[in-house]
Design a protein around this motif. Structure first.
Motif, PDB file in Angstrom:
ATOM      1  N   GLN A 102     -43.015 -59.820 -50.922  1.00 40.64           N
ATOM      2  CA  GLN A 102     -41.823 -60.211 -50.163  1.00 40.64           C
ATOM      3  C   GLN A 102     -41.970 -59.844 -48.699  1.00 40.64           C
ATOM      4  OE1 GLN A 102     -39.832 -62.096 -51.552  1.00 40.64           O
ATOM      5  NE2 GLN A 102     -37.675 -61.738 -51.138  1.00 40.64           N
ATOM      6  N   ARG A 103     -42.554 -58.687 -48.434  1.00 40.82           N
ATOM      7  CA  ARG A 103     -42.712 -58.249 -47.050  1.00 40.82           C
ATOM      8  C   ARG A 103     -43.741 -59.084 -46.297  1.00 40.82           C
ATOM      9  NH1 ARG A 103     -42.351 -51.582 -46.898  1.00 40.82           N
ATOM     10  NH2 ARG A 103     -40.146 -51.530 -46.300  1.00 40.82           N
ATOM     11  N   ILE A 106     -44.954 -64.633 -46.717  1.00 36.26           N
ATOM     12  CA  ILE A 106     -45.668 -65.858 -47.095  1.00 36.26           C
ATOM     13  C   ILE A 106     -45.075 -66.460 -48.361  1.00 36.26           C
ATOM     14  CG2 ILE A 106     -47.904 -66.809 -47.760  1.00 36.26           C
ATOM     15  CD1 ILE A 106     -49.219 -64.613 -46.092  1.00 36.26           C
ATOM     16  N   VAL A 107     -44.791 -65.622 -49.326  1.00 42.19           N
ATOM     17  CA  VAL A 107     -44.228 -66.092 -50.588  1.00 42.19           C
ATOM     18  C   VAL A 107     -42.874 -65.419 -50.802  1.00 42.19           C
ATOM     19  CG1 VAL A 107     -46.478 -66.509 -51.617  1.00 42.19           C
ATOM     20  CG2 VAL A 107     -45.376 -64.287 -51.936  1.00 42.19           C
ATOM     21  N   ARG A 108     -42.105 -65.965 -51.725  1.00 39.86           N
ATOM     22  CA  ARG A 108     -40.824 -65.380 -52.104  1.00 39.86           C
ATOM     23  C   ARG A 108     -40.936 -64.874 -53.533  1.00 39.86           C
ATOM     24  NH1 ARG A 108     -36.439 -69.854 -51.145  1.00 39.86           N
ATOM     25  NH2 ARG A 108     -38.050 -71.086 -52.195  1.00 39.86           N
ATOM     26  N   SER A 109     -40.694 -63.591 -53.721  1.00 39.93           N
ATOM     27  CA  SER A 109     -40.823 -63.010 -55.056  1.00 39.93           C
ATOM     28  C   SER A 109     -39.450 -62.680 -55.623  1.00 39.93           C
ATOM     29  CB  SER A 109     -41.697 -61.752 -55.015  1.00 39.93           C
ATOM     30  OG  SER A 109     -41.090 -60.755 -54.210  1.00 39.93           O
ATOM     31  N   ALA A 110     -39.344 -62.797 -56.933  1.00 38.76           N
ATOM     32  CA  ALA A 110     -38.145 -62.411 -57.672  1.00 38.76           C
ATOM     33  C   ALA A 110     -38.607 -61.750 -58.966  1.00 38.76           C
ATOM     34  CB  ALA A 110     -37.256 -63.613 -57.950  1.00 38.76           C
ATOM     35  N   VAL A 111     -37.714 -61.056 -59.619  1.00 39.01           N
ATOM     36  CA  VAL A 111     -38.045 -60.317 -60.832  1.00 39.01           C
ATOM     37  C   VAL A 111     -37.046 -60.676 -61.917  1.00 39.01           C
ATOM     38  CG1 VAL A 111     -38.221 -58.014 -61.861  1.00 39.01           C
ATOM     39  CG2 VAL A 111     -39.123 -58.419 -59.574  1.00 39.01           C
ATOM     40  N   VAL A 112     -37.539 -60.814 -63.150  1.00 38.73           N
ATOM     41  CA  VAL A 112     -36.684 -61.009 -64.320  1.00 38.73           C
ATOM     42  C   VAL A 112     -36.959 -59.857 -65.279  1.00 38.73           C
ATOM     43  CG1 VAL A 112     -35.960 -62.572 -66.144  1.00 38.73           C
ATOM     44  CG2 VAL A 112     -36.903 -63.504 -64.014  1.00 38.73           C
ATOM     45  N   MET A 113     -35.913 -59.165 -65.695  1.00 43.80           N
ATOM     46  CA  MET A 113     -36.073 -57.997 -66.558  1.00 43.80           C
ATOM     47  C   MET A 113     -34.821 -57.821 -67.410  1.00 43.80           C
ATOM     48  SD  MET A 113     -35.452 -54.840 -63.877  1.00 43.80           S
ATOM     49  CE  MET A 113     -35.485 -53.618 -65.189  1.00 43.80           C
ATOM     50  N   PRO A 114     -34.838 -56.936 -68.416  1.00 40.02           N
ATOM     51  CA  PRO A 114     -33.632 -56.693 -69.216  1.00 40.02           C
ATOM     52  C   PRO A 114     -32.544 -55.997 -68.401  1.00 40.02           C
ATOM     53  CG  PRO A 114     -35.616 -55.994 -70.400  1.00 40.02           C
ATOM     54  CD  PRO A 114     -36.028 -56.254 -68.995  1.00 40.02           C
ATOM     55  N   TYR A 115     -31.289 -56.243 -68.801  1.00 41.69           N
ATOM     56  CA  TYR A 115     -30.150 -55.586 -68.170  1.00 41.69           C
ATOM     57  C   TYR A 115     -29.878 -54.281 -68.921  1.00 41.69           C
ATOM     58  CZ  TYR A 115     -25.524 -55.091 -65.973  1.00 41.69           C
ATOM     59  OH  TYR A 115     -24.441 -54.634 -65.251  1.00 41.69           O
ATOM     60  N   TYR A 116     -30.621 -53.234 -68.549  1.00 39.13           N
ATOM     61  CA  TYR A 116     -30.391 -51.930 -69.149  1.00 39.13           C
ATOM     62  C   TYR A 116     -29.020 -51.416 -68.706  1.00 39.13           C
ATOM     63  CZ  TYR A 116     -35.407 -52.272 -69.927  1.00 39.13           C
ATOM     64  OH  TYR A 116     -36.658 -52.700 -70.316  1.00 39.13           O
ATOM     65  N   SER A 117     -28.296 -50.850 -69.642  1.00 39.24           N
ATOM     66  CA  SER A 117     -26.896 -50.515 -69.375  1.00 39.24           C
ATOM     67  C   SER A 117     -26.734 -49.495 -68.250  1.00 39.24           C
ATOM     68  CB  SER A 117     -26.236 -49.998 -70.663  1.00 39.24           C
ATOM     69  OG  SER A 117     -26.987 -48.951 -71.249  1.00 39.24           O
ATOM     70  N   PHE A 118     -27.713 -48.619 -68.032  1.00 39.86           N
ATOM     71  CA  PHE A 118     -27.559 -47.616 -66.979  1.00 39.86           C
ATOM     72  C   PHE A 118     -27.652 -48.218 -65.574  1.00 39.86           C
ATOM     73  CE2 PHE A 118     -32.142 -47.569 -67.769  1.00 39.86           C
ATOM     74  CZ  PHE A 118     -32.670 -47.602 -66.482  1.00 39.86           C
ATOM     75  N   ALA A 179     -26.715 -55.941 -48.791  1.00 36.71           N
ATOM     76  CA  ALA A 179     -28.050 -56.501 -48.563  1.00 36.71           C
ATOM     77  C   ALA A 179     -28.019 -57.750 -47.709  1.00 36.71           C
ATOM     78  CB  ALA A 179     -28.712 -56.804 -49.901  1.00 36.71           C
ATOM     79  N   LYS A 180     -26.846 -58.388 -47.581  1.00 37.75           N
ATOM     80  CA  LYS A 180     -26.758 -59.598 -46.759  1.00 37.75           C
ATOM     81  C   LYS A 180     -27.057 -59.310 -45.305  1.00 37.75           C
ATOM     82  CE  LYS A 180     -23.375 -61.733 -49.858  1.00 37.75           C
ATOM     83  NZ  LYS A 180     -21.980 -62.201 -50.031  1.00 37.75           N
ATOM     84  N   LEU A 181     -26.922 -58.050 -44.902  1.00 34.25           N
ATOM     85  CA  LEU A 181     -27.215 -57.673 -43.521  1.00 34.25           C
ATOM     86  C   LEU A 181     -28.697 -57.408 -43.294  1.00 34.25           C
ATOM     87  CD1 LEU A 181     -24.224 -55.211 -42.961  1.00 34.25           C
ATOM     88  CD2 LEU A 181     -24.344 -57.645 -42.380  1.00 34.25           C
ATOM     89  N   LEU A 182     -29.472 -57.304 -44.373  1.00 33.62           N
ATOM     90  CA  LEU A 182     -30.895 -57.025 -44.262  1.00 33.62           C
ATOM     91  C   LEU A 182     -31.684 -58.327 -44.226  1.00 33.62           C
ATOM     92  CD1 LEU A 182     -31.348 -54.131 -46.851  1.00 33.62           C
ATOM     93  CD2 LEU A 182     -31.265 -53.918 -44.371  1.00 33.62           C
ATOM     94  N   PRO A 183     -32.852 -58.328 -43.579  1.00 39.03           N
ATOM     95  CA  PRO A 183     -33.717 -59.526 -43.645  1.00 39.03           C
ATOM     96  C   PRO A 183     -34.206 -59.748 -45.068  1.00 39.03           C
ATOM     97  CG  PRO A 183     -34.852 -57.692 -42.575  1.00 39.03           C
ATOM     98  CD  PRO A 183     -33.425 -57.276 -42.727  1.00 39.03           C
ATOM     99  N   LEU A 184     -34.495 -60.999 -45.413  1.00 43.91           N
ATOM    100  CA  LEU A 184     -34.926 -61.334 -46.763  1.00 43.91           C
ATOM    101  C   LEU A 184     -36.232 -60.648 -47.131  1.00 43.91           C
ATOM    102  CD1 LEU A 184     -34.072 -65.149 -46.902  1.00 43.91           C
ATOM    103  CD2 LEU A 184     -32.778 -63.239 -47.868  1.00 43.91           C
ATOM    104  N   THR A 185     -37.051 -60.311 -46.143  1.00 44.75           N
ATOM    105  CA  THR A 185     -38.329 -59.668 -46.431  1.00 44.75           C
ATOM    106  C   THR A 185     -38.176 -58.209 -46.841  1.00 44.75           C
ATOM    107  OG1 THR A 185     -38.569 -59.202 -44.062  1.00 44.75           O
ATOM    108  CG2 THR A 185     -39.647 -61.189 -44.917  1.00 44.75           C
ATOM    109  N   GLU A 186     -36.965 -57.668 -46.784  1.00 39.79           N
ATOM    110  CA  GLU A 186     -36.729 -56.273 -47.150  1.00 39.79           C
ATOM    111  C   GLU A 186     -35.967 -56.133 -48.458  1.00 39.79           C
ATOM    112  OE1 GLU A 186     -37.827 -53.419 -45.790  1.00 39.79           O
ATOM    113  OE2 GLU A 186     -39.075 -54.671 -44.511  1.00 39.79           O
ATOM    114  N   GLN A 187     -35.833 -57.220 -49.215  1.00 42.42           N
ATOM    115  CA  GLN A 187     -35.089 -57.158 -50.469  1.00 42.42           C
ATOM    116  C   GLN A 187     -35.698 -58.117 -51.478  1.00 42.42           C
ATOM    117  OE1 GLN A 187     -31.168 -59.306 -50.115  1.00 42.42           O
ATOM    118  NE2 GLN A 187     -31.585 -59.057 -47.925  1.00 42.42           N
TER     119      GLN A 187
END
Length: 710
Positions: A102-103, A106-118, A179-187
């Motif tokens: 992400q930083r 060049i590319v845009r990364s995302a993550v898919v994972m389980p929604y752990y309750s904590f 996070a909307k105030l941060l650049p996309l490369t930092e999230q």
């Protein structure tokens, strides 16, 4: 007159014998019936495989234009561990990789994972969509089951993330809004697969803390939970690939949201690839189906991961005969399935990947995956990409606990290391000399920070007073046989003989914890064991900072993250150099003699600050079982030499940290693992199967776009 016969003791004995015989006979019948119902044992025939020449990414035959990944390519990482829900090395690796991608911009990364309750209280995720999958009931009928997908934001910078978490706790404002105030490369966006709305799947992913993420509540088998997650992820990715976004009025009518790459991590997620191929066959992945990459993080545990056939059938939409080749007995082996169905397969060590393909690495049950690996290697679709090291969460220069105790490493040392361009020094020869312009005072030395950490542990009774003047050796890892714990007994005897302190930090696994603790009981002056989660959270970072050496006796190791972290804290590594460790551990020379070190010290004529010129490059003491004692002796000799000169000790520590910095994910000039993965993605995109009609539509779209740009 009636005569009643009295019972004698032998009458009672006979009855007891008869009753015991009946019980044994009944047990034999019941046991035989149960054994008859048991599936037959899995038999695996030993095979020899021909060596195949390994094709590296660097020599892979692709054109110059196609080797550059299109900017804005979207990668979805699928993992069980990420960010604050990381138990081991895989979670840390996926977190670092997605963040570095992400930083890069060049590319845009995302993550898919389980929604752990904590995660609910930590991040306050927001709802994304509701989806439906089909699961078979006890009668074999397909029943619809709804689940919800949530979204949270992972902030890459740990300090910014901590500040935002505090703001969330005090004001109630979600991290997504901040996070909307941060650049996309930092999230990094993280999509969370929630539990189902039917029993027992409504219990999925319940976890009070990170250590519970692989536990299962009563009534929900682990394989059901894994299969549910796999099918739900495939449904979500199909939704992301095919659902239309809102687009500008004059944009081409067929512009859609898309997923370019699906990057699967680990064998427990491998069956997602099969689900995605089924979606693609039914035309449910949109006009541009994603390419799929599968990464093996562990070539021993992962290849043995299986699901029973009955549990797999429960989640099949229709009968599938293609799974027969992955079945052995009544179980489906997922890793080989993932290798075959993926477009590109990677392993987390380039050296080990090459040894596997070219027949130099023999490993347990290789027959389960070797045929699949060979097929990929022959087509140039199997690559080793050595992991990097993330300096964000475990950084001795910025760690808040070390800062609180004034044991953080000084910034002056960090600037010295960065000025040496560490990415070019992992292959340094003995002829190359490194010049270090040290600080005028020892207060700016990293060795002073390490001593302060050791003194803090002494004050808190976690080390003894004599440990300030003797070497401290640290082991961090799980207590399991392949980590080399059977060498502990011999190693401790050498540590005692050479007056060294051995600190063991780890978690219970297949090696008996009682055996480890027995070492502490027999050698209380030389061994400390920290085996609870609370102890490790409280003291681990201080022991890392105080340690003089890291002990990594692993028999097998895919990458060796613990060794790299030891170097990051300035500790050379006493190790077997097994597996991926040999890629970054440089052994001391065969003629190693601490009294004749290739280090020369002069003084600056103006500031009188030391100037150290060093031709030494090693960062490890490698051994085999027969030379363990010699490696520990050489390490102890170096420690005694360095204690005689603060300047030499500082150069020694700087050299260790420099070799860790050389393992960064992004090493500048488009070098490092993050760019190796991008090249592998490009190869995977070349495998993308676009339907003929969709290809025609894309050509029309490109023509329309070209006219609009004129």
């Amino acid at each position: 007159m009636y005569y009643f016969r009295r019972w004698r003791w032998w009458n009672v004995l006979c009855l007891l014998i008869m009753a015991l015989g009946l019980i044994q006979l009944l047990a034999v019948f019941i046991g035989g019936a149960l054994l008859h119902k048991q599936p037959p044992p899995i038999r695996i025939a030993l095979k020899q495989y021909p060596a195949v020449r390994y094709q590296s990414l660097q020599e892979h035959a692709i054109t110059a234009t196609s080797s550059i990944i299109p900017r804005g390519t979207t990668i979805y990482h699928v993992t069980k561990e990420f960010g604050s829900a990381s138990m081991g090395g895989m979670g840390m690796i996926v977190t670092a990789l997605a963040s570095a991608q992400q930083r890069s911009g060049i590319v845009r990364s995302a993550v898919v994972m389980p929604y752990y309750s904590f995660l609910k209280n930590k991040h306050r995720p927001e709802k994304v969509t509701d989806l439906v999958i089909d699961v078979r009931d006890k009668s074999g009928r397909l029943m619809p089951m709804e689940f919800r997908v949530w979204r949270m934001i992972h902030i890459i910078d740990p300090e910014v993330a901590a500040n935002m978490a505090n703001t969330t706790a005090t004001t109630g404002q979600s991290m997504a809004d901040q996070a909307k105030l941060l650049p996309l490369t930092e999230q990094v966006p993280v999509y969370l697969i929630g539990p189902g709305n039917r029993k027992p799947f409504n219990l999925a992913f319940r976890a009070r803390k990170t250590l519970d993420i692989y536990s299962c509540p009563k009534g929900l088998p682990m394989e059901w939970k894994d299969q549910y997650f796999d099918k739900a992820v495939a449904e979500f990715l199909a939704h992301q690939s095919a659902a239309a976004d809102e687009v500008p009025l004059f944009a081409p009518a067929r512009v859609t949201r898309h997923v370019d790459i699906v990057h699967i991590h680990g064998a427990t997620n491998a069956y997602i690839i099969k689900h995605l191929r089924d979606h693609q066959r039914r035309g449910q992945l949109g006009p541009r189906p994603p390419s799929i990459m599968y990464t093996m993080h562990d070539y021993l545990d992962e290849l043995q991961y299986t699901n029973t056939w009955n549990n797999v059938i429960k989640f099949l939409d229709e009968p599938d005969d293609g799974l027969d080749q992955y079945m052995r007995g009544h179980r489906v082996f997922m890793s080989s399935l993932g290798i075959d169905y993926a477009d590109v397969v990677t392993f987390v060590s380039q050296a080990m990947a090459k040894d596997i393909v070219e027949g130099r690495d023999e490993f347990y049950l290789k027959e389960l995956v070797m045929q699949s690996i060979m097929r990929k290697a022959e087509r140039g679709r199997f690559f080793g990409i050595t992991n990097g090291v993330d300096f964000g969460t475990l950084n001795p220069f910025t760690h808040p606990r070390l800062i609180q105790r004034k044991s953080d490493f000084p910034e002056y040392g960090r600037e010295l290391i960065l000025g040496q361009k560490p990415q070019n020094l992992m292959v340094s020869s003995k002829e190359h000399a490194t010049v270090w312009h040290l600080a005028p005072t020892t207060k700016e030395y990293i060795m002073s920070a390490k001593d302060r950490a050791k003194k803090y542990l002494i004050r808190r009774k976690r080390l003894s007073g004599e440990d300030l003047d003797r070497p401290v050796v640290l082991f961090v890892g799980r207590f399991q046989y392949n980590k080399g714990l059977e060498m502990f007994e011999e190693a401790v005897q050498h540590f005692v003989r050479l007056n060294m302190k051995f600190v063991i930090i780890g978690q219970r696994n297949n090696y008996p914890l009682e055996w480890v603790k027995a070492l502490e009981e027999r050698y209380p002056d030389n061994v400390i064991v920290l085996s609870t989660a609370q102890q490790q959270r409280q003291w681990s970072v201080y022991y890392r900072a105080a340690a003089d050496f890291a002990f990594v006796p692993s028999l097998t190791e895919s990458f060796g993250l613990v060794a790299a972290e030891g170097l990051l804290f300035g500790s050379p590594v006493i190790s077997t150099g097994a597996g991926g460790l040999k890629e970054f551990l440089l052994d001391r020379p065969t003629d190693h003699n601490p009294t004749h070190a290739q280090v020369h010290v002069t003084r600056d004529k103006v500031t009188n600050a030391p100037i150290v010129t060093s031709k030494e490059t090693y960062n490890a003491y490698l051994f085999d079982p027969a030379t363990l004692g010699k490696a520990i002796e050489d390490a102890a000799a170096d420690y005694r030499r360095n204690k005689e000169s603060k300047v030499r000790r500082e150069e020694f520590i700087l050299r260790m940290i420099r070799s860790a910095f050389a393992l960064d994910w992004d090493r500048g000039h488009q070098q490092g693992p993050v760019y190796d993965y991008m090249q592998a993605y490009t190869i995977a995109l070349s495998e993308r199967r676009i339907p003929r009609l969709s290809r025609h539509e894309l050509d029309e779209e490109r023509a329309l776009l070209s006219r609009l740009h004129v």
